[in-house]
Design a protein around this motif. Structure first.
Motif, mmCIF file in Angstrom:
data_model
loop_
_atom_site.group_PDB
_atom_site.id
_atom_site.type_symbol
_atom_site.label_atom_id
_atom_site.label_comp_id
_atom_site.label_asym_id
_atom_site.label_seq_id
_atom_site.Cartn_x
_atom_site.Cartn_y
_atom_site.Cartn_z
ATOM 1 N N ARG A 1 0.354 -35.524 2.802
ATOM 2 C CA ARG A 1 1.025 -36.598 3.362
ATOM 3 C C ARG A 1 2.675 -36.611 2.834
ATOM 4 O O ARG A 1 3.105 -37.150 3.974
ATOM 5 N N GLU A 2 2.665 -36.284 1.653
ATOM 6 C CA GLU A 2 4.226 -36.378 1.570
ATOM 7 C C GLU A 2 5.016 -35.309 2.419
ATOM 8 O O GLU A 2 6.216 -35.648 3.044
ATOM 9 N N LEU B 1 5.413 -36.863 5.654
ATOM 10 C CA LEU B 1 6.409 -37.987 5.615
ATOM 11 C C LEU B 1 7.847 -37.346 5.734
ATOM 12 O O LEU B 1 8.715 -37.771 6.355
ATOM 13 N N ARG B 2 7.895 -36.320 5.036
ATOM 14 C CA ARG B 2 9.387 -35.632 4.894
ATOM 15 C C ARG B 2 9.620 -35.154 6.329
ATOM 16 O O ARG B 2 10.941 -35.226 6.707
ATOM 17 N N MET B 3 8.735 -34.606 6.967
ATOM 18 C CA MET B 3 9.105 -34.030 8.248
ATOM 19 C C MET B 3 9.478 -35.166 9.181
ATOM 20 O O MET B 3 10.016 -35.218 10.098
ATOM 21 N N ALA B 4 8.558 -36.315 8.917
ATOM 22 C CA ALA B 4 8.813 -37.522 9.949
ATOM 23 C C ALA B 4 10.381 -37.860 9.924
ATOM 24 O O ALA B 4 11.301 -38.468 10.611
ATOM 25 N N LEU B 5 10.782 -37.790 8.580
ATOM 26 C CA LEU B 5 12.233 -38.217 8.053
ATOM 27 C C LEU B 5 13.167 -37.315 8.524
ATOM 28 O O LEU B 5 14.342 -37.454 8.310
ATOM 29 N N PRO C 1 3.500 -32.486 11.753
ATOM 30 C CA PRO C 1 3.731 -33.835 11.110
ATOM 31 C C PRO C 1 2.453 -34.937 11.444
ATOM 32 O O PRO C 1 2.328 -35.522 10.784
ATOM 33 N N LEU D 1 0.591 -36.592 8.455
ATOM 34 C CA LEU D 1 0.801 -37.896 8.075
ATOM 35 C C LEU D 1 -0.426 -38.612 7.949
ATOM 36 O O LEU D 1 -0.697 -39.655 7.435
#
Lengths: 265, 394
Positions: B300-301, B304-308, B387, B391
């Motif tokens: 999940r982390e 998230l990092r990929m989304a950001l 991602p 997520l």
């Protein structure tokens, strides 16, 4: 003209291969989201709104059709280029906040700037300013488990906006919050939408939440079945909204901006 | 993402799972520690043997029947007194030639008894080998020529038979024959667990009579300098071959002995290090395993990092650095442990240990390499996550 849109999709389809069988999740969707718009994306589960959300956020690529995010066609972009595009143009807010639990509010907000290669000092300055903007200036050193749900979602909003994105995508942002807290979070989003000129796209199946947006896109079975302007309760000027409704349609909607100056760039 | 930032993130992740990180590092600590210890012991042993061979004296040539090689059985000597005279002629000086006739015998004094190496020798021995007499004197030429029953004791023989008393002038019984002690050697110490002070020197002629033989087992010739040593060896072997056409003889220098011993100990050290290396491999597999678990746990982390905006290589780098950090911290602790254990072994036991910079540098390098090799697969797996799927993972 269309390149002025924050996000533009033309006949976008997305099909998943499940055990060799093609399952269509989106069957040809066209829409345009203008700068500074406030849009609610609604529809029953399985209607394709999550898939559309992922596509609009640059997390996924369409099987067919054209998709432009921040004026850039996503076709043929590598994973690294998509990551860069997301970092530059999109802010995400999730239902379950998605904060790093061992990290302070400040560093959570600064996280997207890490992937821009920005130095720690500037990152923290910007993150602190953004936390101030969402009313959490006094909580920058707190970890997520020391914050209430509403505060956590505010941190997430600050994180989404710290990169100064073109579009903020919020997936059920009030889904994990009680009504009063949820309303406060929505108010914050609306305020930032107006003040910062960032387009806000809310995915929700809460009718009340959807009703607060100025444009409502309804999906069913992988298609857009309605794209209508909603009477704006907060805006004092009614005229632009009336004009807006004429343009509303599956391929339109990029027409009238709330902030005309923002749109003309 | 900047590299410094990636290091910080990796360190944070390790800190968050202290117990797990510690246990994973333990595998590396043991592996690296074992390599450092075994290399130190192997090198120490090699150094000690080298020092002993060199400590015999310089420019020595050892002449033995048969061939000197690892797999040859020791040959029975047919050399005798006349060969000795021939070698002295070639060497040009009796003082350059030492000789030995060796036998294992019981030596008694009063109620005490010890089994020892009995060497029949010439009075020249201390002139050829570096050998000091602590009290009394060494054999004389007269002792050798008249076949006197006199003996020089190794220091441990003296201690066993006489305790703290001075044995010089006392009587000992060797193979049932009484001898007078005329000297005691200064101690040499142990090598590879063998007591080098457990020997007794008597005149060659006396030994030949005692053992009812005319044979001589080995010669040692001291060359005047390093340039003439090879030539001297060839001349001696040629002469011996002329006198005994059916037999082979070898003349080996200290360098050649060192070479052979060095090869044996080098192989031994390498084998030990390789065995220790296996535990390093096991440690590496542990790192790989824990990193795969970590990737799964933090899916999940990662999403998230990929989304950001994290690129696949940012994510991959983060996990690779985490693996490298695990193995290098483990490696450094292992080096500390290995160094400590080596020093303790050297201090508390007769086993020598020599720490070398190259073995420590190698151990550290291998730790980094293990982290990279075993971290690559989990890192790639993390970087290649979709991602959207990541997520959504619970």
């Amino acid at each position: 003209m269309t390149s002025d849109a924050a996000i533009e999709a033309i006949d976008v389809a997305r099909t998943y291969a499940l055990d060799g069988v093609s399952v269509p999740a989106l069957r040809g969707v066209s829409l345009s989201i203008g700068h500074g718009e406030h849009v609610a994306l609604v529809g029953p589960s399985g209607s394709g709104k999550s898939t559309l959300m992922h596509l609009l956020g640059g997390l996924d690529q369409p099987t067919s059709g054209r998709l432009r995010i921040g004026g850039r066609d996503v076709a043929g972009l590598t994973a690294a280029e998509m990551a860069h595009l997301r970092n530059a143009t999109i802010g995400f807010v999730f239902q379950s906040f998605h904060l790093l639990s061992r990290t302070s509010a400040l560093d959570n907000v600064a996280l997207p700037l890490v992937y821009r290669g920005m130095g720690a000092r500037e990152r923290r300055e910007r993150a602190a300013q953004m936390l101030e903007r969402v009313g959490l200036g006094h909580r920058i050193g707190h970890r997520p488990n020391q914050l209430s749900g509403g505060e956590q979602q505010r941190v997430a909003i600050a994180r989404a906006l710290v990169t100064e994105p073109v579009v903020l995508l919020a997936d059920e942002p009030t889904g994990n919050l009680d009504q009063a807290t949820g309303a406060a979070v929505l108010e914050l989003l609306e305020q930032l939408n107006t003040a910062e000129g960032v387009a806000v796209v809310l995915v929700t199946h809460d009718r009340e939440v959807a009703a607060r947006a100025r444009r409502q896109i309804t999906m069913r079975d992988g298609r857009i079945v309605a794209d209508t302007a909603v009477v704006d309760r907060t805006a004092s000027a009614g005229a632009p909204d009336a004009a807006r409704a004429d343009h509303a349609g599956p391929a339109g909607g990029h027409g009238t901006p709330t902030d005309a100056g923002e749109d003309r760039r | 993402m900047r590299l410094a930032e990636a290091w910080r993130v990796a360190l944070d992740a390790l800190r968050a799972n202290r117990m797990r990180s510690g246990l994973t590092m333990l595998g590396m600590v043991i592996g690296v520690g074992a390599v450092v210890i075994l290399v130190a012991l192997g090198t120490g042993t090699k150094n000690e043997v080298q020092a002993q061979v060199e400590g015999l004296g310089s420019n020595l040539l050892l002449v033995v029947p048969g061939q000197v090689s690892l797999n040859a059985a020791p040959a029975v000597s047919r050399l005798d007194q006349s060969d000795l005279d021939a070698i002295i002629r070639i060497a040009g000086d009796r003082d350059r030639v030492a000789v030995s006739l060796t036998s294992g015998e019981n030596v008694r004094a009063g109620n005490e008894q010890v089994f020892t190496s009995l060497l029949g020798v010439l009075e020249t021995t201390p002139k050829v080998f570096l050998r000091d007499v602590r009290s009394g004197a060494y054999l004389t030429r007269t002792d050798v020529e008249t076949g006197r029953r006199v003996a020089v004791l190794g220091s441990s023989v003296a201690r066993t038979l006489f305790g703290e008393r001075d044995p010089v002038g006392q009587q000992v019984t060797i193979a049932g024959v009484r001898f007078r002690v005329i000297g005691v050697f200064a101690p040499l110490g142990q090598s590879l667990g063998v007591d080098r002070d457990n020997e007794v020197h008597i005149p060659l002629s006396t030994a030949q009579r005692l053992l009812a033989t005319k044979r001589v087992d080995a010669f040692a010739v001291k060359a005047p300098d390093a340039q003439t040593i090879d030539r001297l060896g060839r001349d001696i072997v040629a002469e011996l071959h002329r006198r005994h056409p059916d037999e082979e003889f070898s003349a080996v220098t200290q360098e050649q002995i060192l070479g052979v011993l060095g090869d044996i100990l080098g192989v031994l050290t390498a084998v030990l290090a390789a065995i220790a290396g296996i535990s390093l491999l096991v440690g590496g597999v542990g790192v790989s395993n824990i990193m795969l678990v970590s990737v799964r746990e933090r899916t999940r982390e990662i999403g998230l990092r990929m989304a950001l905006g994290a690129r696949p290589r940012d994510i991959g780098l983060q996990f690779l650095l985490e693996a490298v950090l695990l193995t290098t911290i483990g490696g450094l602790l292992g080096i500390a442990f290995g160094v400590g254990a080596s020093l303790a072994t050297a201090a508390l036991s007769p086993v020598p240990a020599a720490l070398t910079w190259w073995s420590i540098a190698l151990a550290f390098g291998v730790s980094c390499a293990v982290g990279i090799v075993f971290g690559v697969v989990p890192a790639q797996r993390a970087g290649r996550l979709d991602p959207v799927v990541a997520l959504r993972t619970e």
